[in-house]
Write a protein that holds these residues in place. Sequence first.
Motif, short mmCIF file in Angstrom:
data_model
loop_
_atom_site.label_atom_id
_atom_site.label_comp_id
_atom_site.label_asym_id
_atom_site.label_seq_id
_atom_site.Cartn_x
_atom_site.Cartn_y
_atom_site.Cartn_z
N TYR A 59 0.83 -1.20 0.00
CA TYR A 59 0.00 0.00 0.00
C TYR A 59 0.87 1.25 0.00
N ARG A 60 0.38 2.29 -0.70
CA ARG A 60 1.08 3.57 -0.69
C ARG A 60 0.08 4.72 -0.54
N ILE A 100 -7.05 9.62 5.86
CA ILE A 100 -5.82 9.41 5.08
C ILE A 100 -5.99 8.11 4.31
N THR A 101 -5.81 8.18 2.99
CA THR A 101 -6.07 7.01 2.14
C THR A 101 -4.79 6.49 1.50
N TYR A 102 -4.58 5.19 1.66
CA TYR A 102 -3.53 4.46 0.95
C TYR A 102 -4.23 3.50 -0.01
N MET A 103 -3.56 3.20 -1.12
CA MET A 103 -4.11 2.24 -2.08
C MET A 103 -3.10 1.14 -2.37
N GLN A 104 -3.63 -0.04 -2.64
CA GLN A 104 -2.78 -1.19 -2.95
C GLN A 104 -2.19 -1.04 -4.34
N GLU A 105 -0.89 -1.26 -4.46
CA GLU A 105 -0.24 -1.21 -5.76
C GLU A 105 -0.37 -2.54 -6.47
N SER A 106 -0.64 -2.48 -7.77
CA SER A 106 -0.73 -3.69 -8.59
C SER A 106 0.67 -4.08 -9.07
N ARG A 107 0.74 -5.19 -9.79
CA ARG A 107 2.02 -5.64 -10.33
C ARG A 107 2.59 -4.69 -11.38
N GLY A 126 -8.93 -2.45 -2.99
CA GLY A 126 -7.58 -2.60 -2.46
C GLY A 126 -7.18 -1.29 -1.80
N GLU A 127 -7.70 -1.05 -0.61
CA GLU A 127 -7.59 0.28 -0.02
C GLU A 127 -7.39 0.20 1.50
N LEU A 128 -6.70 1.19 2.02
CA LEU A 128 -6.41 1.29 3.45
C LEU A 128 -6.72 2.72 3.86
N VAL A 129 -7.80 2.90 4.63
CA VAL A 129 -8.27 4.24 4.99
C VAL A 129 -8.18 4.42 6.50
N PHE A 130 -7.46 5.45 6.92
CA PHE A 130 -7.29 5.75 8.35
C PHE A 130 -8.17 6.93 8.74
N ASN A 131 -8.88 6.78 9.85
CA ASN A 131 -9.71 7.85 10.39
C ASN A 131 -9.00 8.52 11.56
N LEU A 132 -8.97 9.85 11.55
CA LEU A 132 -8.31 10.61 12.60
C LEU A 132 -9.34 11.14 13.59
N GLN A 171 -9.64 -1.71 5.89
CA GLN A 171 -8.74 -2.26 4.88
C GLN A 171 -9.48 -3.23 3.97
N THR A 172 -9.25 -3.11 2.67
CA THR A 172 -9.65 -4.12 1.71
C THR A 172 -8.40 -4.56 0.95
N TYR A 173 -8.43 -5.78 0.44
CA TYR A 173 -7.26 -6.32 -0.25
C TYR A 173 -7.72 -7.04 -1.51
#
Length: 277
Positions: free
Chosen positions: A142-143, A154-161, A171-177, A188-190
Amino acid sequence: MAFRKIEYLLIAAFLVLNVFLVFVFVGKNALLFSSPIDQSRVDVQQEMRDNDIQFMTPEDKVREEPFIRALMQEFNEKDIEPLAENTYDIDLSNRSRLIGTLNNPLTLKQINKDTQAKNLSDDALKPLDDWIGEHVYQGDQYRFVAYDNNQRMITYMQESRTDLPIVDGTGELVFNLNDDYNVEMFNQTYAGETKAQGEKRQLVSEKQALENLYLNNKIQKGDKVVYEFLGYYQTLKVDNMKIYNPTWVFFIQNGDGVFERLHVDGVNGTIVQDKVS
């Protein structure tokens, strides 16, 4: 005499009708053969600026990317528990989405109410990047892509090949402040392991994608384009396999500070209607 009068009236009526038909014919042919408006001469970006829309000048270069595929994958508690131990509580009521609530909020010293969406530095994100690497399943995939200061997310997304991110939420990672702008929970989803599918295809440019959104009234007067990049959006699911199209994504912020995510198919330039969850 009466017959002659009627004859003259009929002749006059036919003459008027013929003149009218000639005018109609000439008018229609004038419309038919007049030079069409050359839409390529319309300066769409200048029109956007005239409407107080803020954006960086988009690239007009042609890119080529393949489709990608991934196998369906659900979260497994045995993979998550060692990462979460003494750090966060796990909610896996939906096996395709992990919700984690931190036992102690993670401090992000350089983020506060005055931090704007595009002003997050690498230093500001370093505590979170380190935490992801240590405590998040497949965290190295994730980046960071976006910060919504209105919703404090704050949103991160999964990088593909292919090194492009998954942009459709699978494919996402979202943080709540919290109110102190420290991390208190995450979603998180993958998407699973991804692989290129088929040959590379020529894509519409970032410029074409942006202008398509404006011409279809998806970007309004006073909006701001905060982030824009190319990624992948799921368009097909067959049994346990998912197929993703190259897709342009634009994060739009309106005058009230509210973010909206818009997608344009990278292959044909059509606007993608977001899936209803």
